[in-house]
Design a protein around this motif. Structure first.
Motif: not given
Lengths: 711, 381
Positions: A174, A178, A181, A272, A276, A279, A354, B156, B187-188, B190, B192-193, B195-196
């Protein structure tokens, strides 16, 4: 090695037992209590078996060093235990679990706690030695967990131990997730700042090529494209926003997570964040989500801007994905080719998809002349994208084929649209019925428009040739299927007809090989322009002005063509020669029309009666000459010849014809006029005056210069 | 039952038959008539077939794929009719009806794109579920750590699915607090991404798009049928199929601003009205069920994901270590359930996505062809 491990584990100290029972159940509470427990652990280590005492005391100087050496020695024990367990064939009677398994877990938790403590100097990444030791520990603990699970059913102590090791492992993973990330995300923001400035450079507005006003547009390829060739602007190396240290750290984390069985989480986080990031970069460049409905309803001016933007975004983004992102993926997941390939393919696929929607939308819009270059721009951008996919291939046909066919569909629709627009040009030119002559014989706006249109188009020569070929092929395919359909219904044996047809077509193909379909159509347009000039010239009543008009426009076309090697190539030498000779004919005809008549005044015939100069006729000649010349000077001074070379050619040729003739006429006949009043009245012009006056022709400002002279 | 429907269907064409016969030569017309009747019958058969499934299969991935297959077949036959009667479609008022139909179909393209994004979304959920499966690999003994890992993935998943339900900006806020309460400081999220859901702008609404597709879609009057030599019937039929299929896709797959209020009023004399209306009714009922009311899509597999996730969460909350044999059995059972769902998603999403693309391309192609023949006719005139 294998003999020492069980020995130690067989004598667990009472204090250790205590420690186990007091250990809280969850890893979270472990962490919170860590600072309280810490001294205990220290004690624990110091009371560890004798052979480690030396190393412990040796490192006692610094806290960190002490911890490190503690960890080192426990790690050795763990490694021995691991090798013992994995060498055991019989899983039913495992050895007791040694105490240092627990100690080891505590130490790992402690390290995580230190990393998370908020002390910036103790964070992950600040001390490479600690970090690599930690990653080794994570590796060890995942091995430990894996081995322990195998013995759980045989020994309930193992189940208890599994809870502990798996929890610590989860905690460590974990933490790594993080960290991974955060590292990936930080890089994002850095890159975005950088891109900000790049984007500003891209957002220059391009001149538009509009057909409805045959305007003075001299758009060329650079400006219609709107982009400086960015490939050369930003060398690929420095586009990566990640420092090598960060990439190395990312790589270590990824390796630890993957080898610990956390591949899924690692890839999930990675994709992810990178999806992101790409984009975000795209929307910073101005990429807007647009429904097909939106595109459908948009007016051309707006759509044109969107196309410019789209082209630059696709170019920039595909460079970003196929170079920067790909390098990053391969660096972070080096050693795991199948993982990085999957990640890269997913990213590329999702980003490319896209882009395509907008291309689909544009390909469905109505055809119009002014759209041609923008449509071609898009077509070329998609073609280049296809090339990038070719190059990026990891020899995965499925991925490649899917992407290519997805790109191909809108690309071929855009191509067909461009083809149709260009073929439409002929019709639009022919349908023009304007009846107003351009004043003073200047460039006709429509001719200028067509030539500039063709000039821009010549830069797309290769694409256009490709499109014509494609069109021809698909037409042939279509014809062939239609043909075979016919034959299916036909009761007669079809071979004879079929062969004939094929032969015929082959012959034609051979003929066409000399001139590509595009060039053939191009020549049709050139012919149309010729016709336009011809038709429009007939609008002038004055034949001299007609020739000036033809010369002006002919020269304009010729000059424009000569400026571009592509155009010259398309038009061909024969055409150029013919055109130059036409221009010479126009020149001659003009000379005859205007100056031939004037020269009549200087004709010696009819001036002499019975061998003597007949003065009234002479006077009449001078008068006529003066009047006519004055008239020519006045009218043709207003006429326009913008090309300075043509202007001077005309003047030189005029002077060459008229001045010597006038000079000799004067020399011969001026003596017959009485000096003084009469001479003044009839010889108003000296050869120098004529020379000067000729210099004032075709300025397009005859009135003005005359007026200036008089004042 | 179907037999009487066919008769009804025939009767609308029947009205026309005599009138047309007097207007034009009989040879060409009767073959056209035959084509039109066949088309009506085939459409009816196909939708009867779609409606013949039980509640378990309705709205499943495989059913949606069947639905799209059905659409593609109808579209092909429709295209063939237009192609065979080029001379007729350029005449007023058929040309106007065709042009209207193409306008309608362009609007469906955006639905296809939105649905494709929705499929991508589900694919992301499936990837998270894979983590759960990976954590709770039942071939090994499971410890606390593995359950924590699964639990984290489930959170998640919950965030990802919640995110989709209401795509407002408040969601990001909610995610953060959601994350904090449940997973502790590390815990982050994910979530809020988002993504789609990226092909369309934020203001795009599936509900509004459906409304636009259905705009002015009314059954042709008798006089119109006559004036168009019967072609008004397949054009109306295809328009209705388009609307229904798009509506069903939006019902099943997550997309932006789903709304299922679309009303279908198809006169009973169209033989395919009954199967379509009954499917509409059944799907509508499904959406009104309590447990599905707030679902982000009525796709059966989404429901299964939700169910499995709930069970798994309950299980993870209730486990004690070491696991009792009972519990272990339960875990195994739940994991198997989950594995089945994942399997179905893995096998079904890719082909579904390809099919949605195919629908997209076919619509574009038939529009291009249609406009071409309309345009060419205009040139000649």
């Amino acid at each position: 090695m294998e003999t020492t491990a069980p020995e130690k584990s067989s004598s667990p100290s009472p204090r250790n037992q205590n420690f186990v029972s007091s250990a809280p159940d969850s890893a979270d509470t472990h962490i919170e209590n860590e600072d309280v427990k810490h001294p205990d652990v220290e004690d624990e280590i110091k009371e560890a078996p004798v052979e480690h005492e030396e190393s412990s005391s040796a490192a006692a100087g610094s806290d960190a060093g002490e911890k490190a050496s503690d960890l080192d020695s426990v790690s050795d024990e763990i490694d021995q235990f691991l090798s013992l367990l994995s060498s055991m064939e019989d899983k039913s009677t495992p050895p007791d679990i040694p105490d240092y398994v627990e100690v080891f877990c505590k130490l790992v938790e402690m390290q995580i706690f230190t990393y998370d403590s908020g002390d910036s100097s103790a964070r992950f990444g600040c001390n490479p030695d600690d970090d690599s030791r930690f990653l080794e520990s994570v590796n060890r603990i995942s091995k430990l967990t894996n081995v322990i699970t195998k013995f759980c059913s045989a020994n309930s102590y193992y189940a208890v131990s599994l809870n502990q090791t798996s929890s610590v492992m989860q905690c460590a993973m974990n933490f790594l997730e993080n960290e991974f990330h955060a590292l990936l995300e930080d890089s994002n923001s850095k890159r975005l700042k950088k891109e900000d400035s790049n984007v500003r450079a891209l957002k220059t507005k391009q001149p538009s090529f509009s057909s409805n006003s045959y305007s003075n547009s001299t758009s060329n390829r650079e400006s219609s494209n709107g982009l400086p060739e960015s490939e050369s602007d930003h060398p690929e190396e420095d586009s990566s926003p990640h420092s090598p240290e960060v990439v190395a750290r990312l790589n270590k984390i990824a390796t630890a997570m993957i080898s610990g069985g956390f591949e899924a989480e690692c890839c999930h986080v990675y994709s992810m964040i990178r999806h992101h990031a790409v984009r975000e970069a795209m929307s910073k460049m101005g990429f807007e989500k647009m429904s097909l409905d939106d595109v459908h309803k948009m007016n051309w001016d707006h759509l044109e801007q969107e196309i410019n933007r789209w082209c630059s975004i696709v170019k920039e983004t595909s460079k970003l994905v196929f170079t920067t992102e790909r390098n990053l993926i391969e660096a972070v997941f080096s050693g795991y080719p199948s993982i990085y390939q999957t990640l890269f393919k997913d990213l590329a696929r999702s980003v490319i998809f896209k882009f395509l929607n907008f291309a689909e939308g544009v390909s469905m819009t109505k055809q119009a002349l002014e759209k041609l270059f923008k449509v071609l721009d898009m077509f070329e951008v998609l073609r280049d994208l296809n090339l990038k996919i070719n190059k990026a291939s990891y020899s995965d046909d499925e991925w490649e084929n899917e992407l290519k066919s997805e790109i191909c569909t809108p690309a071929s629709r855009l191509g067909e649209l461009a083809y149709c627009i260009f073929c439409d040009l002929e019709g639009s030119i022919k349908s023009d019925t304007g009846k107003t002559p351009v004043p003073f014989g200047g460039h006709h706006p429509m001719i200028r428009w067509i030539i500039n249109y063709l000039r821009v188009l010549s830069d797309y020569k290769d694409s256009m040739e490709e499109l014509f070929e494609q069109h021809q092929k698909s037409k042939e395919r279509h014809d062939e299927t239609a043909e075979s359909d016919d034959h299916e219904n036909d009761s007669k044996p079809p071979h004879a007809i079929n062969n004939n047809n094929k032969n015929h077509r082959n012959n034609q193909n051979q003929k066409n090989k000399k001139m590509s379909g595009f060039r053939a159509q191009w020549m049709v347009i050139m012919h149309c322009v010729d016709q336009v000039a011809e038709t429009k010239s007939k609008l002038y009543k004055d034949p001299s002005l007609r020739y000036i008009f033809l010369m002006n426009n002919g020269r304009y076309m010729l000059q424009k063509i000569k400026e571009s090697s592509e155009m010259q190539e398309l038009v061909g030498d024969a055409w150029m020669k013919k055109w130059s000779s036409d221009l010479r004919t126009f020149h001659k005809n003009y000379q005859r029309e205007t100056w031939g008549r004037l020269l009549q005044c200087l004709n010696q015939e009819g001036l002499q009666v019975n061998g003597k100069v007949y003065k009234p006729a002479l006077k009449e000649r001078f008068k006529n000459f003066n009047a006519m010349f004055d008239e020519i000077h006045k009218t043709q001074g207003q006429w326009v010849v913008t090309d300075s070379q043509l202007q001077s050619e005309l003047r030189v040729s005029i002077s060459a014809v008229i001045i010597p003739a006038y000079r000799s006429f004067l020399a011969r006949f001026s003596q017959y006029l009485d000096p003084g009043r009469q001479t003044e009245k009839y010889i108003k012009l000296q050869p120098e005056d004529i020379e000067n006056a000729v210099e004032e022709l075709f300025e397009g400002s005859g009135h003005l210069s005359m007026a200036r002279k008089r004042t | 039952m179907p037999a009487t429907d066919y008769n009804l269907g025939r009767s609308i064409l029947g009205i026309r038959r005599d009138q047309v016969h007097t207007m034009e030569g009989s040879q060409g017309v009767s073959s056209l008539e035959l084509e039109l009747e066949t088309f009506q019958r085939q459409v009816t058969d196909r939708f009867h077939d779609l409606g013949s499934v039980g509640p378990e299969e309705l709205l499943s991935l495989s059913w949606i794929r069947k639905l799209l297959d059905c659409f593609l077949c109808c579209q092909d036959e429709f295209r063939a009719i237009l192609f065979n009667h080029k001379n007729l479609i350029t005449k007023s008022p058929v040309d106007r009806l065709i042009a209207e139909f193409f306008e309608r179909s362009v609007k469906a393209l955006d639905v296809c794109n939105a649905v494709r994004d929705g499929i991508e979304q589900i694919r992301q959920w499936q990837k998270i579920l894979d983590i759960v499966l990976c954590a709770l690999d039942t071939h090994r003994s499971l410890g606390e750590g593995q359950f924590r890992r699964a639990k984290k993935a489930l959170i998640d998943l919950a965030i990802a699915m919640l995110d989709e339900k209401d795509s407002n900006t408040t969601v990001a806020q909610r995610n953060r607090s959601f994350g904090r309460n449940n997973v502790g400081r590390d815990h982050r999220s994910l979530g809020h991404f988002r993504s789609l859901s990226w092909s369309v702008s934020r203001s795009w609404s599936a509900a509004r798009q459906l409304q636009a597709i259905g705009n002015n879609l009314t059954a042709p009057r008798g006089s119109e049928v006559v004036a168009t030599s019967g072609l008004a019937v397949p054009i109306y039929t295809m328009g209705s199929i388009l609307l229904f299929v798009m509506w069903a896709l939006v019902a099943a797959i997550p997309c932006q601003d789903r709304g299922l209020q679309t009303h279908f009023s198809i006169p009973r004399q169209f033989s395919w009205s009954q199967p379509i209306l009954s499917l509409h009714e059944r799907i509508g009922e499904e959406s009104r069920k309590r447990e599905r009311k707030n679902a982000c899509g009525l796709l059966k597999e989404i429901h299964q994901i939700e169910k499995c996730a709930r069970h798994m969460n309950e299980l993870a909350d209730s486990v004690q270590f070491p696991l009792t044999e009972d519990k272990e059995g339960e875990v195994r059972q739940r994991v198997e359930e989950l594995a089945l769902v994942c399997e179905a998603l893995k096998g079904g999403l890719d082909p579904l996505e390809r099919q949605v693309r195919e629908v997209f391309h076919r619509i574009v192609r038939s529009r291009t062809e249609g406009l071409d023949s309309l345009g060419r006719a205009n040139h000649h005139e």
